[in-house]
Scaffold this active site. Structure first.
Site, PDB file in Angstrom:
ATOM      1  N   GLU A 291      -4.457  -0.190  -8.707  1.00 24.58           N
ATOM      2  CA  GLU A 291      -3.479   0.834  -9.102  1.00 24.58           C
ATOM      3  C   GLU A 291      -2.262   0.110  -9.661  1.00 24.58           C
ATOM      4  O   GLU A 291      -1.794  -0.875  -9.076  1.00 24.58           O
ATOM      5  CB  GLU A 291      -3.063   1.675  -7.891  1.00 24.58           C
TER       6      GLU A 291
ATOM      7  N   HIS B  31      -1.754  -2.648  -6.888  1.00 28.01           N
ATOM      8  CA  HIS B  31      -2.398  -2.404  -5.607  1.00 28.01           C
ATOM      9  C   HIS B  31      -3.904  -2.614  -5.732  1.00 28.01           C
ATOM     10  O   HIS B  31      -4.618  -1.765  -6.271  1.00 28.01           O
ATOM     11  CB  HIS B  31      -2.070  -0.965  -5.158  1.00 28.01           C
TER      12      HIS B  31
ATOM     13  N   SER C 238       0.823  -1.205   0.000  1.00 27.01           N
ATOM     14  CA  SER C 238       0.000   0.000   0.000  1.00 27.01           C
ATOM     15  C   SER C 238       0.858   1.256   0.000  1.00 27.01           C
ATOM     16  O   SER C 238       0.352   2.346  -0.232  1.00 27.01           O
ATOM     17  CB  SER C 238      -0.882   0.039   1.255  1.00 27.01           C
TER      18      SER C 238
HETATM   19  N1  NAD Z   1      -6.089  -4.820   3.920  1.00 23.49           N
HETATM   20  C1  NAD Z   1      -6.297  -4.010   2.887  1.00 23.49           C
HETATM   21  O1  NAD Z   1      -7.387  -3.420   2.721  1.00 23.49           O
HETATM   22  C2  NAD Z   1      -5.210  -3.799   1.864  1.00 23.49           C
HETATM   23  C3  NAD Z   1      -5.556  -3.195   0.653  1.00 23.49           C
HETATM   24  C4  NAD Z   1      -4.583  -3.054  -0.329  1.00 23.49           C
HETATM   25  C5  NAD Z   1      -3.289  -3.496  -0.078  1.00 23.49           C
HETATM   26  N2  NAD Z   1      -2.976  -4.060   1.117  1.00 23.49           N
HETATM   27  C6  NAD Z   1      -1.595  -4.522   1.313  1.00 23.49           C
HETATM   28  O2  NAD Z   1      -1.578  -5.926   1.109  1.00 23.49           O
HETATM   29  C7  NAD Z   1      -0.540  -6.518   1.898  1.00 23.49           C
HETATM   30  C8  NAD Z   1      -1.128  -7.604   2.760  1.00 23.49           C
HETATM   31  O3  NAD Z   1      -2.115  -7.030   3.601  1.00 23.49           O
HETATM   32  P1  NAD Z   1      -3.280  -7.900   4.255  1.00 23.49           P
HETATM   33  O4  NAD Z   1      -4.346  -6.935   4.624  1.00 23.49           O
HETATM   34  O5  NAD Z   1      -3.629  -9.067   3.402  1.00 23.49           O
HETATM   35  O6  NAD Z   1      -2.554  -8.414   5.582  1.00 23.49           O
HETATM   36  P2  NAD Z   1      -2.898  -9.707   6.475  1.00 23.49           P
HETATM   37  O7  NAD Z   1      -2.257  -9.473   7.792  1.00 23.49           O
HETATM   38  O8  NAD Z   1      -4.353 -10.009   6.414  1.00 23.49           O
HETATM   39  O9  NAD Z   1      -2.158 -10.896   5.682  1.00 23.49           O
HETATM   40  C9  NAD Z   1      -0.783 -11.019   5.550  1.00 23.49           C
HETATM   41  C10 NAD Z   1      -0.482 -12.511   5.485  1.00 23.49           C
HETATM   42  O10 NAD Z   1       0.880 -12.708   5.127  1.00 23.49           O
HETATM   43  C11 NAD Z   1       1.362 -13.822   5.884  1.00 23.49           C
HETATM   44  N3  NAD Z   1       2.818 -13.762   5.869  1.00 23.49           N
HETATM   45  C12 NAD Z   1       3.665 -13.061   6.675  1.00 23.49           C
HETATM   46  N4  NAD Z   1       4.946 -13.289   6.280  1.00 23.49           N
HETATM   47  C13 NAD Z   1       4.894 -14.168   5.249  1.00 23.49           C
HETATM   48  C14 NAD Z   1       5.877 -14.800   4.452  1.00 23.49           C
HETATM   49  N5  NAD Z   1       7.176 -14.550   4.615  1.00 23.49           N
HETATM   50  N6  NAD Z   1       5.461 -15.688   3.487  1.00 23.49           N
HETATM   51  C15 NAD Z   1       4.145 -15.925   3.288  1.00 23.49           C
HETATM   52  N7  NAD Z   1       3.168 -15.345   4.012  1.00 23.49           N
HETATM   53  C16 NAD Z   1       3.544 -14.473   4.974  1.00 23.49           C
HETATM   54  C17 NAD Z   1       0.698 -13.653   7.248  1.00 23.49           C
HETATM   55  O11 NAD Z   1       0.693 -14.870   7.953  1.00 23.49           O
HETATM   56  C18 NAD Z   1      -0.708 -13.214   6.835  1.00 23.49           C
HETATM   57  O12 NAD Z   1      -1.548 -14.322   6.593  1.00 23.49           O
HETATM   58  C19 NAD Z   1       0.102  -5.364   2.677  1.00 23.49           C
HETATM   59  O13 NAD Z   1       1.221  -4.909   1.979  1.00 23.49           O
HETATM   60  C20 NAD Z   1      -0.993  -4.309   2.685  1.00 23.49           C
HETATM   61  O14 NAD Z   1      -0.463  -2.997   2.821  1.00 23.49           O
HETATM   62  C21 NAD Z   1      -3.912  -4.238   2.093  1.00 23.49           C
END
Ligand code: NAD
Length: 286
Positions: free
Chosen positions: A154, A142, A121
């Site tokens: 994005e 994104h 993000s």
């Molecule tokens: N939540 C949102 O609305 C949103 C929207 C757009 C982008 N993002 C981005 O997406 C990314 C993930 O966010 P999220 O909301 O899914 O987080 P989340 O915490 O729900 O999920 C992250 C997952 O990654 C796993 N993980 C950690 N280290 C790992 C590794 N080395 N190998 C494999 N898996 C691993 C964790 O166990 C977890 O299940 C972030 O960069 C976030 O900024 C989030």
């Protein structure tokens, strides 16, 4: 240069499982790498829950749901990405975690034309690209949560992203996944979060200062501004840890007070009150 049929997703949280769902629904051979053996089953359950929700909403049929469940392979073994043509990274918003991962994926994936896409993000794509030996093939895509529902992605090219990678990625995201794309600069927060995050932080500051309760703020924005959900509900949905990480990255980049994460947000993250995914944030969830 052929089409993209085999994709990998690293991370099986909110975003990883959503990206897996749209890829599998597009008929792609989809591998999801979870953080460890204990995360495989929760990842599969998250996908299943989202598909069941889609079924209830009439967005897919029972047969389509079953086909998607069948098509997605969950594993804890990063080596299973070896034959992927495109890998999406969706691990937590923590730069060292992401750069370590990009370095590993770079060593594992054998296709010399493979594309590595981050769902970050706020972390500059160029820093992730530099962790690999093929920075020209690293790009930001994104997506927005819930990925199966929201139409936007994005597309972020860094100064090192090749024109071919950008064009191929855009064709895949629009043509294969059916999303709409806006091009965003490689700056913290890109376009949408650079606007959205200060708004969410403003709502949190209102709650923190006692100006208005979360329910009041949310009702105000839903009923008064036609937002589908209020900022505190949205913050819970995104995940408060993600919001804090994005706010920090924005503040580090622009040094503007509007991006500074309020103490209440930081204390909630310290306390594990991460929002919907943790069962409690500004609201509680069953
Ligand atoms: N939540 C949102 O609305 C949103 C929207 C757009 C982008 N993002 C981005 O997406 C990314 C993930 O966010 P999220 O909301 O899914 O987080 P989340 O915490 O729900 O999920 C992250 C997952 O990654 C796993 N993980 C950690 N280290 C790992 C590794 N080395 N190998 C494999 N898996 C691993 C964790 O166990 C977890 O299940 C972030 O960069 C976030 O900024 C989030």
């Amino acid at each position: 240069m052929g089409g993209i049929d085999r994709v990998g997703i690293v991370g099986s949280g909110v975003m990883g499982s959503g990206i897996a769902e749209v890829c599998a629904r597009a008929g792609l051979d989809t591998v999801v790498v979870a953080s460890g053996p204990d995360s495989v089953e929760p990842g599969r359950r998250r996908l299943r829950k989202s598909l069941d929700h889609g079924l209830r909403k009439g967005r897919l049929t029972e047969a389509e749901r079953d086909a998607v469940v069948e098509r997605v392979i969950f594993t804890a073994d990063l080596d299973e990405l070896v034959d992927r043509q495109l890998v999406f990274e969706a691990v937590p918003e923590h730069e060292p975690t992401k750069t370590d991962l990009f370095a590993l994926i770079d060593k594992i994936v054998t296709d010399p034309e493979a594309i590595f896409a981050s769902n970050t993000s706020s972390i500059p794509i160029i820093r992730l690209a530099r962790a690999t030996t093929r920075p020209q093939q690293v790009v930001g895509v994104h997506f927005f949560s819930p990925v199966p529902v929201l139409p936007l992605a994005e597309l972020i090219g860094s100064l090192l992203t090749g024109e071919e990678t950008r064009a191929r990625t855009e064709a895949f995201v629009t043509g294969t996944l059916g999303k709409q794309v806006i091009g965003s600069p490689d700056r913290a927060g890109f376009v949408v979060n650079a606007l959205l995050i200060p708004y969410l932080l403003g709502a949190i500051r209102m709650v923190e200062s006692g100006f208005a309760a979360a329910e009041v703020v949310d009702r105000g924005m839903v009923l008064g501004c036609s937002h589908p959900l209020g900022p505190l509900k949205l913050a819970d949905l995104i995940g408060l840890d993600t919001i804090a990480a994005v706010a920090r990255a924005l503040y580090e980049e622009f040094k503007e007070p509007q991006y500074s994460p309020p103490p209440l947000l930081l204390r909630m993250v310290d306390g594990g009150l991460l929002g919907k995914k943790a069962g409690r944030g500004f609201y509680t969830y069953p």
